[in-house]
Design a protein around this motif. Structure first.
Motif, PDB file in Angstrom:
ATOM      1  N   PRO A  49     -17.227-103.120  50.716  1.00  0.00           N
ATOM      2  CA  PRO A  49     -16.749-102.520  51.968  1.00  0.00           C
ATOM      3  C   PRO A  49     -16.412-103.505  53.086  1.00  0.00           C
ATOM      4  N   GLN A  50     -17.107-104.649  53.129  1.00  0.00           N
ATOM      5  CA  GLN A  50     -16.854-105.599  54.206  1.00  0.00           C
ATOM      6  C   GLN A  50     -15.422-106.130  54.164  1.00  0.00           C
ATOM      7  N   ILE A  51     -14.829-106.158  52.968  1.00  0.00           N
ATOM      8  CA  ILE A  51     -13.441-106.605  52.847  1.00  0.00           C
ATOM      9  C   ILE A  51     -12.520-105.712  53.684  1.00  0.00           C
ATOM     10  N   LEU A  52     -12.710-104.397  53.571  1.00  0.00           N
ATOM     11  CA  LEU A  52     -11.871-103.479  54.350  1.00  0.00           C
ATOM     12  C   LEU A  52     -12.192-103.577  55.839  1.00  0.00           C
ATOM     13  N   VAL A  53     -13.471-103.724  56.172  1.00  0.00           N
ATOM     14  CA  VAL A  53     -13.848-103.880  57.588  1.00  0.00           C
ATOM     15  C   VAL A  53     -13.113-105.069  58.198  1.00  0.00           C
ATOM     16  N   ASN A  54     -13.113-106.197  57.499  1.00  0.00           N
ATOM     17  CA  ASN A  54     -12.454-107.408  58.000  1.00  0.00           C
ATOM     18  C   ASN A  54     -10.956-107.200  58.169  1.00  0.00           C
ATOM     19  N   LEU A  79      -9.292-104.345  58.521  1.00  0.00           N
ATOM     20  CA  LEU A  79      -9.005-103.408  59.617  1.00  0.00           C
ATOM     21  C   LEU A  79      -9.134-104.116  60.958  1.00  0.00           C
ATOM     22  N   ARG A  80     -10.111-104.983  61.049  1.00  0.00           N
ATOM     23  CA  ARG A  80     -10.379-105.679  62.309  1.00  0.00           C
ATOM     24  C   ARG A  80      -9.251-106.646  62.652  1.00  0.00           C
ATOM     25  N   ASN A  81      -8.752-107.368  61.643  1.00  0.00           N
ATOM     26  CA  ASN A  81      -7.698-108.348  61.947  1.00  0.00           C
ATOM     27  C   ASN A  81      -6.288-107.767  61.844  1.00  0.00           C
ATOM     28  N   GLY A  82      -6.179-106.469  61.527  1.00  0.00           N
ATOM     29  CA  GLY A  82      -4.877-105.802  61.535  1.00  0.00           C
ATOM     30  C   GLY A  82      -4.088-105.942  60.257  1.00  0.00           C
ATOM     31  N   THR A  83      -4.639-106.621  59.243  1.00  0.00           N
ATOM     32  CA  THR A  83      -3.931-106.754  57.970  1.00  0.00           C
ATOM     33  C   THR A  83      -3.663-105.377  57.370  1.00  0.00           C
ATOM     34  N   LYS A 137     -26.063 -96.794  60.930  1.00  0.00           N
ATOM     35  CA  LYS A 137     -26.235 -97.956  61.817  1.00  0.00           C
ATOM     36  C   LYS A 137     -25.026 -98.892  61.714  1.00  0.00           C
ATOM     37  N   HIS A 138     -25.274-100.175  61.401  1.00  0.00           N
ATOM     38  CA  HIS A 138     -24.163-101.139  61.392  1.00  0.00           C
ATOM     39  C   HIS A 138     -23.722-101.505  59.973  1.00  0.00           C
ATOM     40  N   HIS A 139     -24.028-100.637  59.022  1.00  0.00           N
ATOM     41  CA  HIS A 139     -23.592-100.887  57.648  1.00  0.00           C
ATOM     42  C   HIS A 139     -22.058-100.835  57.579  1.00  0.00           C
ATOM     43  N   PRO A 140     -21.444-101.658  56.722  1.00  0.00           N
ATOM     44  CA  PRO A 140     -19.975-101.636  56.607  1.00  0.00           C
ATOM     45  C   PRO A 140     -19.403-100.242  56.343  1.00  0.00           C
ATOM     46  N   TYR A 141     -20.122 -99.402  55.590  1.00  0.00           N
ATOM     47  CA  TYR A 141     -19.650 -98.030  55.387  1.00  0.00           C
ATOM     48  C   TYR A 141     -19.457 -97.322  56.725  1.00  0.00           C
ATOM     49  N   ASN A 142     -20.421 -97.500  57.615  1.00  0.00           N
ATOM     50  CA  ASN A 142     -20.332 -96.838  58.918  1.00  0.00           C
ATOM     51  C   ASN A 142     -19.219 -97.439  59.760  1.00  0.00           C
ATOM     52  N   MET A 143     -18.991 -98.753  59.645  1.00  0.00           N
ATOM     53  CA  MET A 143     -17.899 -99.390  60.383  1.00  0.00           C
ATOM     54  C   MET A 143     -16.549 -98.797  59.955  1.00  0.00           C
ATOM     55  N   ILE A 144     -16.405 -98.562  58.660  1.00  0.00           N
ATOM     56  CA  ILE A 144     -15.166 -97.944  58.147  1.00  0.00           C
ATOM     57  C   ILE A 144     -15.026 -96.528  58.686  1.00  0.00           C
ATOM     58  N   MET A 145     -16.132 -95.781  58.658  1.00  0.00           N
ATOM     59  CA  MET A 145     -16.069 -94.385  59.124  1.00  0.00           C
ATOM     60  C   MET A 145     -15.939 -94.286  60.640  1.00  0.00           C
ATOM     61  N   ASN A 177     -13.939 -96.154  62.277  1.00  0.00           N
ATOM     62  CA  ASN A 177     -12.476 -96.241  62.373  1.00  0.00           C
ATOM     63  C   ASN A 177     -11.840 -94.889  62.045  1.00  0.00           C
ATOM     64  N   TYR A 178     -12.348 -94.270  60.996  1.00  0.00           N
ATOM     65  CA  TYR A 178     -11.854 -92.954  60.553  1.00  0.00           C
ATOM     66  C   TYR A 178     -12.065 -91.906  61.646  1.00  0.00           C
ATOM     67  N   LEU A 179     -13.288 -91.856  62.209  1.00  0.00           N
ATOM     68  CA  LEU A 179     -13.626 -90.833  63.197  1.00  0.00           C
ATOM     69  C   LEU A 179     -12.912 -91.063  64.524  1.00  0.00           C
ATOM     70  N   ASP A 180     -12.689 -92.326  64.884  1.00  0.00           N
ATOM     71  CA  ASP A 180     -11.903 -92.607  66.091  1.00  0.00           C
ATOM     72  C   ASP A 180     -10.484 -92.058  65.932  1.00  0.00           C
ATOM     73  N   GLN A 181      -9.958 -92.183  64.721  1.00  0.00           N
ATOM     74  CA  GLN A 181      -8.621 -91.659  64.448  1.00  0.00           C
ATOM     75  C   GLN A 181      -8.641 -90.132  64.442  1.00  0.00           C
ATOM     76  N   LYS A 182      -9.680 -89.551  63.851  1.00  0.00           N
ATOM     77  CA  LYS A 182      -9.774 -88.088  63.785  1.00  0.00           C
ATOM     78  C   LYS A 182      -9.923 -87.469  65.171  1.00  0.00           C
ATOM     79  N   LEU A 183     -10.794 -88.055  65.996  1.00  0.00           N
ATOM     80  CA  LEU A 183     -11.093 -87.479  67.304  1.00  0.00           C
ATOM     81  C   LEU A 183     -10.159 -87.985  68.400  1.00  0.00           C
ATOM     82  N   GLY A 184      -9.251 -88.891  68.043  1.00  0.00           N
ATOM     83  CA  GLY A 184      -8.301 -89.427  69.012  1.00  0.00           C
ATOM     84  C   GLY A 184      -6.982 -88.675  68.999  1.00  0.00           C
TER      85      GLY A 184
END
Length: 985
Positions: free
Chosen positions: A408-413, A415-419, A439-447, A449-456
């Motif tokens: 999961p950290q691969i996707l977190v990275n 998403l963060r750098n815009g790739t 908490k700060h698990h990579p799964y939660n970091m991905i979600m 992003n997902y929830l910001d998109q859903k609620l935005g």
């Protein structure tokens, strides 16, 4: 007996003079006796004051000591019911031998606190040294036993005796207390009634803390503890306060007597069933019949009814958490869901699936499974992990493949750098072991992003979300309502509206999934431990040397009353090392000398502590080998005057340590029991396959050596499986080594046992295992379900082997929590779908508000130049202005000045990765330091030193303030990229 009674009716004081004949409590000792004893002591104190033994004549001191001895013996029952001797042992060091201390600690572990207190009193009453009684009283004061101290000072135990009715009441109400009281909620309010060491043990006990709190309250010597408990319960609005009636007296309280239905741990047998892995995905991966490219040489997999039931909500397009037992075929279910998902798109449109796996062995396994299954169907599969991510363009991987397996950290990275611009590039996301989403698990970091998109405000489509787990867990919940709330929060984190469990096809699931019988085995630890005595003496000497170097550092001065060979002691060592790394003095040479000395002393203490832990659970020989290896490394490094002295002290004890470690009478009882289990099980079934779970890598190595050197067990030919991360013990297993170990265990019939750390308890497909042994190994309810699930073969068994009753209690609590979790899921499944969706949405909105209000502000890079100092000797290394960032993650130092600050040695494991060729290790060049700073590499055509921030202290040039950083990303200095033209100039 008639004669004893007659003599006692004659003269109460004669009973005290001959205490063996009759204990005071047997007669209900009257206040007359207490007043008589107290009066005699009062007159003595009037004559000589508090320091009796210093001013008395020899005969008077002996008389007082004899009287103290008789009285202590007479009132011993009060002492044994109140005192936990391990709380005062460190204060009694001048009077007790090391082997006596070890015996008392072992007695507590093996038989209980009262038995340990009895043994403590036996040793205490045998003492002949002057001052022993005053030392005992002082120890009680230091440890916090104010009530017991007062009672012994006056020989008046009426206050302690008056608490007995409350102890009886609490014992009767104990089951209700355990289920209704969260000890963390009331501990701050009642801590004054407990010993500080007991408070720490309650906090560490988690759910078992309630049991520990009752045990401590039953021993409390504080007169006000019943009322303090009542007040704390009322302030917490806890319903137990209605049962805890202290105003009218415990005797008149109308409390219901609750039956304690817990089975004794000595003979508990809990029967489960767990599956044989019939659907062996790694060997039989043909798509279902009727699909394209099906192979005529392989029998196609046919989904079972319970698997179709679990997959149904996901096939209908619903975001779903699939919660089903380990080994029921969740990977196969995910294949069915993926295939259905990819095929549903009309011509001209394509689905894109991402599957997440946390552990690298699981990542490799799932990548292999998905590739074999889907490439026959014409789909493209790729996998990217942290190990393989260098020089890979993620945009192309995502664009060119239908299914991507990721850590999961691969996707977190990306998403963060815009790739990867957003999650909308995917149509389906599958989270393996989804209970980690928090908490700060990579799964939660991905979600997030997902929830910001859903609620935005975004109108871009979001991917479907599927979670896979054997256990959703319940966190710290202490009742079903709290457990339901916890599960709802997990659903909100994963935006899931359905929790899929098997309901309609339970009989089929139970025929396939076989849960092992579970056995709890409480074994005794060593009653005497000469090895620990010797190492403890070396540790005390080293502590004394550390205090003599500099006693003004607070964490150094707080050495007393720490138990050697514990995790808590290691935590203290770490705190001292951190403190001395940023410790400053006006005299920088003196600062360097002190910091380096403390670093060396604490490093040796840490290794001694490690050795004691190894000896506790394995052989003394393994612990000694561990220390020998350490001192070999010490000699090969700086080896300054301090290290020479510490090495000399160790070598002076080496002969005795070797003699003790080779003495057959010192064999570890735990290993004897483990050997018995293995021999018995392999006698019953010579084809058994075993996974032995342990807590640390050092223990993995020790038990492997023990099995190989044991003539009765060497036929097992043990393999090992540990994590990849670096610890203070070693650098862990590489990914190829992990794969090799797993493949050997699966396919090599001679390798009958795999010794593993927690890396093997999640997700790895080990189908053949029929025996699981948890060796001093326990975690939360999720880990319990998963480690138990490793035993997949029919007729399998699971043993929990421990010398600590608390470990068994935690495992029993995990079983209770598992039942609570299952009940909570069933209740949630009865909710109206719209109500459940609204509950999830409200949690998401609330959590987003909290996230936004606490939004992490990116630190502004500090443009001021900083110094980097060696963490060990505080010698100057370089300036931040000389640091360059190579390929976004490697930090090199440029310029000739740095070359004078380090020395290099050929790397023991040279390696080429990407544009880097690892050639040498670099160390601090300061005399007798040799602290590891990093590596020397060839990068393209350039020779550069690459450093690690954890080897340095950062000092502000202007203020002199010093800070520590664990990772480069946490250090907000102005980062400059590596420029080849700068090197050329």
């Amino acid at each position: 007996m008639p004669q004893q009674a007659a003599s006692c009716s004659f003269d109460f004081l004669s009973a005290l003079e001959v205490p063996k004949r009759l204990h005071p409590s047997a007669l209900g000792l009257s206040s007359l006796v207490r007043r008589s004893v107290s009066a005699r002591r009062h007159q003595a104190f009037k004559r000589v004051g508090r320091g009796r033994s210093r001013d008395l004549t020899g005969s008077q001191a002996a008389s007082m000591s004899a009287e103290d001895r008789r009285n202590l013996h007479a009132f011993r029952d009060y002492v044994t019911k109140t005192l936990d001797p391990t709380c005062i042992l460190s204060y009694m060091a001048p009077w007790f031998k090391d082997d006596e201390v070890q015996h008392i600690q072992a007695e507590k572990n093996n038989k209980g606190t009262m038995e340990a207190a009895s043994l403590f009193l036996k040793f205490l009453l045998e003492l002949q040294e002057e001052g022993w009684f005053r030392g005992f009283l002082d120890a009680l004061v230091h440890a916090g036993y104010s009530g017991l101290h007062e009672a012994i000072e006056t020989w008046d135990f009426q206050k302690i005796e008056s608490l007995e009715e409350y102890r009886i009441l609490l014992k009767r109400l104990q089951p209700e207390f355990k289920t209704t009281v969260n000890p963390k909620d009331i501990l701050p309010k009642i801590s004054e009634c407990l010993i500080s060491q007991e408070c720490e043990e309650i906090i560490q006990g988690l759910m078992a803390g309630a049991e520990k709190m009752v045990e401590c309250l039953l021993r409390s010597d504080k007169e006000n503890w019943p009322k303090t408990l009542k007040l704390a319960l009322e302030m917490d609005e806890n319903k137990f306060s209605q049962l805890w009636m202290v105003d009218k007296g415990a005797k008149n309280a109308e409390s219901k007597v609750l039956e304690d239905d817990e089975i004794e741990t000595s003979d508990i047998q809990i029967f489960y069933k767990e599956e044989p892995e019939c659907q062996n995905l790694s060997q039989n991966l043909s798509p279902p019949s009727g699909t394209q490219h099906s192979s005529p040489t392989c029998t196609p997999l046919k989904p079972r009814n319970y698997q179709l039931e679990l997959a149904l909500p996901a096939k209908e397009g619903k975001n779903t958490i699939i919660c089903a037992p380990t080994g029921c075929g969740k990977t196969f279910i995910s294949l069915l869901i993926c295939e259905h998902h990819l095929k549903k798109f009309p011509q001209g449109q394509k689905g894109k699936v991402v599957f997440f796996a946390i552990q690298l062995p699981v990542f490799e396994q799932q990548k292999s499974v998905f590739s074999k299954y889907f490439e026959k169907l014409g789909y493209k599969v790729a996998g990217v992990s942290g190990v393989t991510s260098e020089n890979i363009l993620m945009e192309q991987i995502v664009e060119n493949n239908d299914i991507i397996i990721l850590t999961p950290q691969i996707l977190v990275n990306n998403l963060r750098n815009g790739t990867i611009p957003s999650l909308s590039v995917f149509t389906l996301m599958i989270f393996d072991e989804c209970h980690n989403t928090g908490k700060h698990h990579p799964y939660n970091m991905i979600m997030f992003n997902y929830l910001d998109q859903k609620l935005g405000d975004s109108s871009d489509p979001l991917p479907q979300v599927i979670g896979l787990t054997a256990s959703v867990g319940i966190g710290d919940a202490k009742n079903t309502m709290e457990a339901m709330e916890y599960i709802c929060k997990l659903c909100a984190s994963l935006d899931t509206s359905v929790i899929a469990t098997v309901k309609d096809n339970l009989e089929e699931l139970e025929e396939i999934v076989y849960k092992p019988q579970k056995f709890f085995r409480k074994v005794e630890s060593r009653t005497t431990d000469r090895f620990k005595c010797i190492i403890s003496q070396l540790m005390r000497e080293t502590e004394s040397l550390a205090k003599n170097i500099f006693d003004e550092l607070e964490s150094v001065s707080q050495i007393q009353n720490r138990n050697f060979g514990t995790q808590k002691y290691e935590q203290w060592i770490v705190s001292v090392q951190k403190a001395c790394m940023v410790f400053q003095l006006p005299d920088k040479d003196e600062e360097s000398r002190i910091c380096k000395a403390l670093y060396l002393y604490t490093s040796h203490l840490r290794k001694y502590n490690d050795a004691l832990i190894i000896s506790e659970h394995a052989r003394m020989k393994d612990a000694l080998d561990y220390l020998k290896d350490f001192f070999t490394d010490v000699r090969a490094a700086g080896f300054d005057e301090i290290e020479q002295h510490l090495t000399q002290r160790f070598e002076e004890k080496l002969k005795e340590l070797e003699s003790v470690s080779m003495d057959p009478s010192n064999e570890n009882p735990k290993l004897q029991d483990l050997s018995f289990i293995l021999q018995e099980e392999y006698h019953l079934n010579p084809e058994s396959r075993t996974i032995l779970f342990v807590k640390t890598r050092a223990l993995v190595d020790a038990l492997k050596k023990w099995i190989e050197e044991n003539s009765e067990l060497s036929f097992l030919k043990p393999g090992i499986l540990t994590g990849r991360g670096k610890t203070n013990h070693n650098t862990g297993m590489t990914l190829p080594a992990q794969k090799c170990a797993l493949d050997a265990f699966r396919t090599d019939g001679d390798k009958k046992i795999l010794i593993a750390t927690s890396v093997a308890d999640e997700g790895i497909d080990i189908a053949q295992c029929n025996l699981v042994i948890l060796y001093e190994y326990v975690g939360n309810v999720i880990r319990m379900i998963q480690t138990r699930g490793r035993g997949r073969a029919r007729g399998s068994k699971c043993f929990l082997l421990t010398s600590n009753a608390d470990v068994i209690e935690k495992e029993k609590i995990n079983i209770y929590k598992e039942n609570m979790m299952n009940d909570s899921i069933l209740r949630l499944q009865t909710w109206d779908k719209a109500v459940f969706k609204e509950k999830v949405l409200q949690i998401q909105i609330q959590e987003k508000l909290i996230r936004d209000s606490q939004g992490k502000v990116e630190p502004v890079p500090d443009k001021e130049n900083k110094k980097l100092l060696c963490r060990k000797c505080k010698g100057f290394a370089c300036y931040t202005a000389d640091i360059r960032v190579v390929e976004d993650c490697h930090y090199a130092v440029v310029g000739d000045a740095f070359k004078k600050c380090y020395v290099s040695k050929l790397h023991p494991k040279p390696k080429t990765f990407g544009h880097f060729e690892k050639r040498a290790k670099i160390f601090c060049a300061r005399q007798n330091c040799s602290h590891d700073w990093g590596i020397h590499v060839k990068y393209k055509t350039f020779e550069i030193p690459v450093i690690k921030i954890e080897s340095f202290v950062v000092e502000d040039i202007t203020t002199g303030a010093q800070k520590l950083y664990a990772k480069w990303k946490d250090f907000p200095f102005e980062k400059r990229s590596f420029d080849p033209t700068e090197m050329s100039e």
